[in-house]
Scaffold this active site. Sequence first.
Site, mmCIF file in Angstrom:
data_model
loop_
_atom_site.group_PDB
_atom_site.id
_atom_site.type_symbol
_atom_site.label_atom_id
_atom_site.label_comp_id
_atom_site.label_asym_id
_atom_site.label_seq_id
_atom_site.Cartn_x
_atom_site.Cartn_y
_atom_site.Cartn_z
ATOM 1 N N ASP A 10 0.845 -1.284 -0.033
ATOM 2 C CA ASP A 10 -0.003 -0.095 -0.001
ATOM 3 C C ASP A 10 0.841 1.352 -0.135
ATOM 4 O O ASP A 10 2.142 1.166 0.176
ATOM 5 C CB ASP A 10 -0.912 -0.169 1.366
ATOM 6 C CG ASP A 10 -1.538 1.195 1.660
ATOM 7 O OD1 ASP A 10 -2.393 1.748 0.721
ATOM 8 O OD2 ASP A 10 -1.494 1.705 2.674
ATOM 9 N N ASP A 12 -0.240 5.207 0.837
ATOM 10 C CA ASP A 12 -0.436 6.501 1.818
ATOM 11 C C ASP A 12 -0.442 5.807 3.198
ATOM 12 O O ASP A 12 -1.511 5.036 3.367
ATOM 13 C CB ASP A 12 -1.858 7.210 1.358
ATOM 14 C CG ASP A 12 -1.511 7.942 -0.052
ATOM 15 O OD1 ASP A 12 -0.520 8.750 0.220
ATOM 16 O OD2 ASP A 12 -2.248 7.734 -0.983
HETATM 17 C C1 XBP Z 1 -5.219 6.165 0.380
HETATM 18 C C2 XBP Z 1 -6.211 7.240 -0.058
HETATM 19 C C3 XBP Z 1 -5.992 8.339 -1.069
HETATM 20 C C4 XBP Z 1 -5.042 9.490 -0.451
HETATM 21 C C5 XBP Z 1 -5.377 10.708 -1.527
HETATM 22 O O1 XBP Z 1 -4.671 5.549 -0.615
HETATM 23 O O2 XBP Z 1 -7.301 6.993 0.589
HETATM 24 O O3 XBP Z 1 -7.199 8.720 -1.158
HETATM 25 O O4 XBP Z 1 -5.761 10.080 0.573
HETATM 26 O O5 XBP Z 1 -5.303 10.146 -2.811
HETATM 27 P P1 XBP Z 1 -4.000 3.944 -0.501
HETATM 28 P P2 XBP Z 1 -5.997 10.839 -4.339
HETATM 29 O O6 XBP Z 1 -3.817 3.881 1.388
HETATM 30 O O7 XBP Z 1 -4.626 2.840 -1.124
HETATM 31 O O8 XBP Z 1 -2.551 4.519 -0.931
HETATM 32 O O9 XBP Z 1 -6.389 12.334 -3.796
HETATM 33 O O10 XBP Z 1 -4.887 10.775 -5.244
HETATM 34 O O11 XBP Z 1 -7.135 10.208 -4.239
#
Ligand code: XBP
Length: 258
Positions: A10, A12
């Site tokens: 993953d 973020d």
């Molecule tokens: C985490 C998310 C993303 C980011 C923002 O994704 O929920 O939406 O907060 O990204 P993951 P965008 O944990 O799957 O990596 O603004 O590009 O949508």
Amino acid sequence: MARLKALIWDVDGTLAETERDGHRIAFNMAFEECAVPWRWDEERYGALLEITGGRERLMFDLGQRADAPPLGQRDAWVREVHLRKNRFYADLVGEGRIALRPGVLPLMLQCREHNVRMAIATTTSRDNLQALLQVHLGTRWADWFAIAICGEDVQAKKPDPEVYRKALRALGIDPLTAVAIEDAPAGVAAARAADVPVVVTRSAYFARAPIEGAIAVGPGLNTRHKWRPCARAGADPACPIGLDDIEDWCAQMASSSI
Ligand code: XBP
């Protein structure tokens, strides 16, 4: 278990604390640039993380505001703010202001050394992924991964398992020969629904969130302290989590499900 063939990362919260220190700050900068008075503090943003996807998160927030743009204009407005947010985000991470979480790079390097393939399964966009990883892994960051499935590659974002199913298909492997590294309940749910075992490295926002169905949960990949189940016995607790620990947890999962 069959030998571990791939780690699926993953992004973020797992690779870096991009939510608190990146997307949230960038959203606030975009609000300011668009001359709206709203700001998301850490607490409000934490609550909004229940909604995955930046655009979806903003749309949800608008639904709770009396001073939101009229319904007919909302889609376009959200797109515009999100675009600006991503520009600010790319600047923030491009300046190297957001470090990889400790323990991430050692585990990635170990995968490369032992020919365990890596993949990315994320809700964020490819541009955001690129902005983060080229700072830390260099311009050839994509060579580190067999495949990167991003927000624009799926119809349904996490907790839907589509992103994991696509990654598995591209890797051409059975889910039980992979392990996902996640930080949050939505990601765990997505991986589990695709039958991929999950190791959880808790991020700031999910330090105490209830986690169900993971093969191991701990405070970070940089330490063997406070993991459940315990990380490999006898190993130096100050050492980062390694492939041996992950294979141990997979073996424990396999023996407990017999
Ligand atoms: C985490 C998310 C993303 C980011 C923002 O994704 O929920 O939406 O907060 O990204 P993951 P965008 O944990 O799957 O990596 O603004 O590009 O949508």
